[in-house]
Design a protein around this motif. Sequence first.
Motif, PDB file in Angstrom:
ATOM      1  N   LEU A 144      11.623  -6.300  -4.470  1.00 31.99           N
ATOM      2  CA  LEU A 144      12.873  -7.051  -4.631  1.00 31.99           C
ATOM      3  C   LEU A 144      12.641  -8.371  -5.370  1.00 31.99           C
ATOM      4  N   LEU A 145      11.544  -9.037  -5.088  1.00 34.58           N
ATOM      5  CA  LEU A 145      11.245 -10.293  -5.786  1.00 34.58           C
ATOM      6  C   LEU A 145      10.993 -10.040  -7.270  1.00 34.58           C
ATOM      7  N   TRP A 146      10.326  -8.947  -7.576  1.00 35.63           N
ATOM      8  CA  TRP A 146      10.092  -8.588  -8.975  1.00 35.63           C
ATOM      9  C   TRP A 146      11.420  -8.312  -9.687  1.00 35.63           C
ATOM     10  N   GLY A 147      12.322  -7.611  -8.997  1.00 36.63           N
ATOM     11  CA  GLY A 147      13.617  -7.280  -9.579  1.00 36.63           C
ATOM     12  C   GLY A 147      14.554  -8.475  -9.660  1.00 36.63           C
ATOM     13  N   GLN A 148      14.331  -9.465  -8.808  1.00 31.37           N
ATOM     14  CA  GLN A 148      15.221 -10.626  -8.777  1.00 31.37           C
ATOM     15  C   GLN A 148      15.220 -11.377 -10.105  1.00 31.37           C
ATOM     16  N   GLY A 149      14.082 -11.503 -10.729  1.00 36.07           N
ATOM     17  CA  GLY A 149      13.999 -12.225 -11.992  1.00 36.07           C
ATOM     18  C   GLY A 149      14.571 -11.452 -13.164  1.00 36.07           C
ATOM     19  N   ARG A 150      14.740 -10.175 -13.049  1.00 31.79           N
ATOM     20  CA  ARG A 150      15.220  -9.340 -14.152  1.00 31.79           C
ATOM     21  C   ARG A 150      16.697  -8.968 -14.028  1.00 31.79           C
ATOM     22  N   ALA A 151      17.274  -9.189 -12.873  1.00 34.66           N
ATOM     23  CA  ALA A 151      18.657  -8.765 -12.626  1.00 34.66           C
ATOM     24  C   ALA A 151      19.636  -9.869 -13.015  1.00 34.66           C
ATOM     25  N   ARG A 152      20.859  -9.464 -13.321  1.00 36.35           N
ATOM     26  CA  ARG A 152      21.928 -10.409 -13.664  1.00 36.35           C
ATOM     27  C   ARG A 152      23.211 -10.005 -12.945  1.00 36.35           C
TER      28      ARG A 152
ATOM     29  N   VAL B 130      23.510  -4.776  15.012  1.00 35.39           N
ATOM     30  CA  VAL B 130      23.751  -5.742  13.924  1.00 35.39           C
ATOM     31  C   VAL B 130      23.100  -5.251  12.633  1.00 35.39           C
ATOM     32  N   GLY B 131      21.867  -4.774  12.731  1.00 31.19           N
ATOM     33  CA  GLY B 131      21.162  -4.284  11.538  1.00 31.19           C
ATOM     34  C   GLY B 131      21.846  -3.094  10.903  1.00 31.19           C
ATOM     35  N   TYR B 132      22.308  -2.146  11.718  1.00 30.66           N
ATOM     36  CA  TYR B 132      22.968  -0.958  11.176  1.00 30.66           C
ATOM     37  C   TYR B 132      24.305  -1.324  10.538  1.00 30.66           C
ATOM     38  N   VAL B 133      25.039  -2.226  11.160  1.00 30.20           N
ATOM     39  CA  VAL B 133      26.337  -2.636  10.591  1.00 30.20           C
ATOM     40  C   VAL B 133      26.123  -3.357   9.264  1.00 30.20           C
ATOM     41  N   ILE B 134      25.181  -4.278   9.216  1.00 28.78           N
ATOM     42  CA  ILE B 134      24.932  -5.014   7.966  1.00 28.78           C
ATOM     43  C   ILE B 134      24.418  -4.073   6.883  1.00 28.78           C
TER      44      ILE B 134
ATOM     45  N   MET C  98      19.552 -10.273  -3.770  1.00 35.40           N
ATOM     46  CA  MET C  98      19.285 -11.403  -2.877  1.00 35.40           C
ATOM     47  C   MET C  98      19.764 -11.093  -1.456  1.00 35.40           C
ATOM     48  N   MET C  99      20.925 -10.434  -1.327  1.00 44.79           N
ATOM     49  CA  MET C  99      21.427 -10.074   0.008  1.00 44.79           C
ATOM     50  C   MET C  99      20.474  -9.101   0.701  1.00 44.79           C
ATOM     51  N   VAL C 100      19.969  -8.132  -0.045  1.00 43.69           N
ATOM     52  CA  VAL C 100      19.033  -7.166   0.531  1.00 43.69           C
ATOM     53  C   VAL C 100      17.726  -7.859   0.910  1.00 43.69           C
ATOM     54  N   LEU C 101      17.290  -8.804   0.095  1.00 41.11           N
ATOM     55  CA  LEU C 101      16.071  -9.554   0.393  1.00 41.11           C
ATOM     56  C   LEU C 101      16.224 -10.364   1.688  1.00 41.11           C
ATOM     57  N   VAL C 102      17.353 -11.036   1.847  1.00 38.87           N
ATOM     58  CA  VAL C 102      17.614 -11.796   3.073  1.00 38.87           C
ATOM     59  C   VAL C 102      17.687 -10.846   4.268  1.00 38.87           C
ATOM     60  N   TYR C 103      18.344  -9.704   4.081  1.00 36.58           N
ATOM     61  CA  TYR C 103      18.437  -8.691   5.146  1.00 36.58           C
ATOM     62  C   TYR C 103      17.037  -8.224   5.569  1.00 36.58           C
TER      63      TYR C 103
ATOM     64  N   LEU D 231      14.155  -9.831   5.192  1.00 39.01           N
ATOM     65  CA  LEU D 231      13.434 -10.927   5.860  1.00 39.01           C
ATOM     66  C   LEU D 231      13.900 -11.082   7.311  1.00 39.01           C
ATOM     67  N   CYS D 232      15.205 -11.006   7.531  1.00 29.20           N
ATOM     68  CA  CYS D 232      15.732 -11.085   8.905  1.00 29.20           C
ATOM     69  C   CYS D 232      15.247  -9.893   9.735  1.00 29.20           C
ATOM     70  N   ALA D 233      15.221  -8.717   9.129  1.00 25.04           N
ATOM     71  CA  ALA D 233      14.751  -7.523   9.832  1.00 25.04           C
ATOM     72  C   ALA D 233      13.273  -7.653  10.200  1.00 25.04           C
ATOM     73  N   ILE D 234      12.479  -8.251   9.329  1.00 27.99           N
ATOM     74  CA  ILE D 234      11.054  -8.455   9.620  1.00 27.99           C
ATOM     75  C   ILE D 234      10.891  -9.402  10.803  1.00 27.99           C
ATOM     76  N   VAL D 235      11.640 -10.497  10.798  1.00 26.87           N
ATOM     77  CA  VAL D 235      11.540 -11.471  11.895  1.00 26.87           C
ATOM     78  C   VAL D 235      11.970 -10.842  13.218  1.00 26.87           C
ATOM     79  N   THR D 236      13.100 -10.139  13.218  1.00 25.97           N
ATOM     80  CA  THR D 236      13.575  -9.542  14.477  1.00 25.97           C
ATOM     81  C   THR D 236      12.656  -8.423  14.957  1.00 25.97           C
TER      82      THR D 236
END
Length: 198
Positions: free
Chosen positions: A61-69, A126-130, A77-82, A84-89
């Motif tokens: 996702l980080l690699w794709g972030q710089g190439r996407a518009r 929460v994870g399944y709904v998001i 970015m939303m998937v990346l945040v999702y 990261l939150c999933a990793i923490v939980t």
Amino acid sequence: MELEKLKDTWRGLDQRMQQQEGLQSAIIRKILLDQSDKASNKMIGYSVVGLVIMMIGIPILLWGQGRARGFVEVFNMMVLVYLLCAIVTTMMLILKIHRTDFSESVCAKIRKVERAYRFFRRIAIVGYVIGALLIITLIVHLLTLEETFPLWFWGLLFALFGGGSVGAVFEYKRIFSRNFKIMLQNLKELEELEEVKP
């Protein structure tokens, strides 16, 4: 004389029976604790595999972030945040499961397992709904584009969504929920066993 022999024999039988009951109780306790420990290890192992898969997705996702518009950049970015939150939980869930020390009192173990189970149910819902909302957002965006996509693309998208849904239900029902219930059942049986013990 004969009465004394009978009393001694009776006492000996009583002692052997108490020893046998203690031994049976110890065996049952060990079996129940081993089953609970096995269920706990299954959940931790599955969570670690999930963590590794999620961590593999972050560099992609980080690699794709710089190439996407445009929308793709925001969605990425939303998937990346999702993730990261999933990793923490998931790490928090592993810690909660791991904290159920099977050497402490049964009541304390039951409380810890119940707390971990409630925590899992909350983060799962929460994870399944998001996750479903992210997929729906992607589908709505694709439908609003001027371009037409081939039928195989839509089939692939719906197959991935269906496969993800089946995987989520399998994860929830067969892996975590089932193992939490096994642990709770074993711990409650242990509690009953300790209440019966003199």
